[in-house]
Design an enzyme around this catalytic site. Structure first.
Site, PDB file in Angstrom:
ATOM      1  N   HIS A 259       0.856  -1.299  -0.048  1.00 60.50           N
ATOM      2  CA  HIS A 259      -0.118   0.015  -0.102  1.00 60.50           C
ATOM      3  C   HIS A 259       1.064   1.169   0.025  1.00 60.50           C
ATOM      4  O   HIS A 259       2.085   1.314  -0.122  1.00 60.50           O
ATOM      5  CB  HIS A 259      -1.040   0.027   1.021  1.00 60.50           C
ATOM      6  CG  HIS A 259      -1.796  -1.358   1.275  1.00 60.50           C
ATOM      7  ND1 HIS A 259      -2.760  -1.857   0.353  1.00 60.50           N
ATOM      8  CD2 HIS A 259      -1.687  -2.304   2.219  1.00 60.50           C
ATOM      9  CE1 HIS A 259      -3.267  -2.891   0.686  1.00 60.50           C
ATOM     10  NE2 HIS A 259      -2.579  -3.297   1.752  1.00 60.50           N
TER      11      HIS A 259
ATOM     12  N   GLU B 256      -1.644   0.517   7.852  1.00 64.94           N
ATOM     13  CA  GLU B 256      -0.868  -0.469   7.425  1.00 64.94           C
ATOM     14  C   GLU B 256       0.278  -0.173   6.444  1.00 64.94           C
ATOM     15  O   GLU B 256       1.416  -0.756   6.790  1.00 64.94           O
ATOM     16  CB  GLU B 256      -1.764  -1.470   6.577  1.00 64.94           C
ATOM     17  CG  GLU B 256      -0.853  -2.520   5.997  1.00 64.94           C
ATOM     18  CD  GLU B 256      -2.153  -3.522   5.179  1.00 64.94           C
ATOM     19  OE1 GLU B 256      -1.284  -4.532   4.533  1.00 64.94           O
ATOM     20  OE2 GLU B 256      -3.124  -3.127   4.941  1.00 64.94           O
TER      21      GLU B 256
ATOM     22  N   HIS C 179       2.656  -6.871   4.626  1.00 65.51           N
ATOM     23  CA  HIS C 179       1.466  -6.609   4.908  1.00 65.51           C
ATOM     24  C   HIS C 179       1.052  -6.830   6.198  1.00 65.51           C
ATOM     25  O   HIS C 179       1.565  -7.287   6.969  1.00 65.51           O
ATOM     26  CB  HIS C 179       0.622  -7.370   3.996  1.00 65.51           C
ATOM     27  CG  HIS C 179       0.353  -6.752   2.385  1.00 65.51           C
ATOM     28  ND1 HIS C 179      -0.134  -5.932   1.855  1.00 65.51           N
ATOM     29  CD2 HIS C 179       1.323  -7.376   1.318  1.00 65.51           C
ATOM     30  CE1 HIS C 179       0.001  -5.645   0.532  1.00 65.51           C
ATOM     31  NE2 HIS C 179       0.898  -6.625   0.437  1.00 65.51           N
TER      32      HIS C 179
ATOM     33  N   GLU D  61       1.598 -11.704   5.632  1.00 70.41           N
ATOM     34  CA  GLU D  61       0.449 -10.955   6.654  1.00 70.41           C
ATOM     35  C   GLU D  61       1.261 -10.987   8.094  1.00 70.41           C
ATOM     36  O   GLU D  61       1.064 -11.979   8.493  1.00 70.41           O
ATOM     37  CB  GLU D  61      -0.864 -11.414   6.470  1.00 70.41           C
ATOM     38  CG  GLU D  61      -1.299 -11.146   5.026  1.00 70.41           C
ATOM     39  CD  GLU D  61      -1.891  -9.837   4.888  1.00 70.41           C
ATOM     40  OE1 GLU D  61      -1.483  -8.856   5.778  1.00 70.41           O
ATOM     41  OE2 GLU D  61      -2.382  -9.655   3.575  1.00 70.41           O
TER      42      GLU D  61
END
Length: 294
Positions: free
Chosen positions: A83, A120, A175, A257
């Protein structure tokens, strides 16, 4: 602290006392002579003492073992911080559809955040910087898909292309999840077999699975974070065929993650600087292990 002999020690005879005084007077003279000889450079060469493990401080102020300098010389690692902190200001741009081989998906998304607002994208960029430092210290050439220097993106297809163009020996996308409270732990996402459009993951499925296993082992060992209790059937390993960053990669690549930002216990870890250093260390150890065995 000075040492005093027993109170009942017998007095020495006169001759022994004289001999003791003479010897005591000679010791300082001998010491002065040795110091002068050493200062002239006549002392035999000695190998320099190796630095202690604690002498190497990792980013964030924590110390860890000094890695073998140059052990990854010639290796290229691409780190993809998931992101972008500016994505939420560019919703139209990141909503544009891009081809991921077996379909189309959004260019990018805003990512998630903790209940307190820690995003995040902030987390992934911070861990990426720490990971870059650790890998570079061992001689690897490290490239980031972005470094907080873009207003938004890059799109998922460009992220994959950056790793491909760099001919990366390993690539990883960082992530943190946004699942429900009570869902906690980490998982690693590996590419499944996709052969459609511009995507052909078949050559990288096996090495990516190996990379994922090494990263999962290093991460769990270093951070103590358990495998996800909501994905991966308790193994911490998930295979997907719908992620453009994996589908379009031609080099070994995985996603991690690192925890669930919406879970209170995981959020407390993800927002801790010292813990993020552990996260970077664990990921680094997994990548290093993979590269040494490749």
């Amino acid at each position: 602290m000075s040492y005093e002999g027993p109170e009942d020690e017998a007095p020495q005879p006169r001759s022994r006392r004289a001999l003791t005084l003479t010897f005591a007077a000679l010791v300082p003279l001998a010491l002065l002579g040795w110091l002068g000889w050493s200062a002239l450079g006549d002392e035999p060469d000695r190998p320099a003492a190796a630095p202690s493990a604690s002498a190497s401080a990792a980013p964030g102020g924590t110390s860890g073992p000094s890695p073998s300098a140059g052990s990854l010389a010639g290796k290229v690692v691409v780190i993809d911080p998931g992101h972008n902190t500016g994505n939420f200001r560019h919703t139209a741009e990141i909503s544009e559809q891009v081809d991921v081989g077996n379909g189309k998906k959004e260019c990018d998304t805003t990512g998630t955040a903790t209940d307190a607002g820690y995003r995040e994208a902030e987390f992934t960029l911070d861990v990426a910087h720490r990971l870059r430092a650790l890998l570079a210290e061992q001689g690897a050439t490290v490239k980031l898909t972005h470094d907080g220097d873009r207003k938004w993106g890059p799109c998922v297809d460009e992220r994959a292309r950056i790793g491909n163009t760099a001919h990366a020996d390993a690539a990883i996308s960082l992530h943190a999840d946004g699942s429900a409270e009570g869902n906690h732990g980490f998982h690693v996402i590996m590419p499944g077999a996709v052969h459609a459009g511009a995507a052909d993951t078949r050559p990288i499925v096996a090495p990516s699975a190996k990379l994922g296993a090494r990263v999962a082992a290093g991460y769990r060992s270093t951070t103590g974070e358990p495998f996800s209790n909501y994905l991966g059937d308790g193994t911490g390993m998930v295979t997907r065929t719908d992620l453009g960053g994996l589908n379009l990669s031609t080099v070994p690549k995985v996603f991690i993650e690192c925890g669930n930002m919406r879970d209170t216990s995981d959020a407390a870890l993800l927002t801790s600087g010292p813990w993020r250093q552990k996260a970077a260390q664990g990921i680094s150890e997994g990548i290093v292990s993979f590269l040494h065995e490749s």
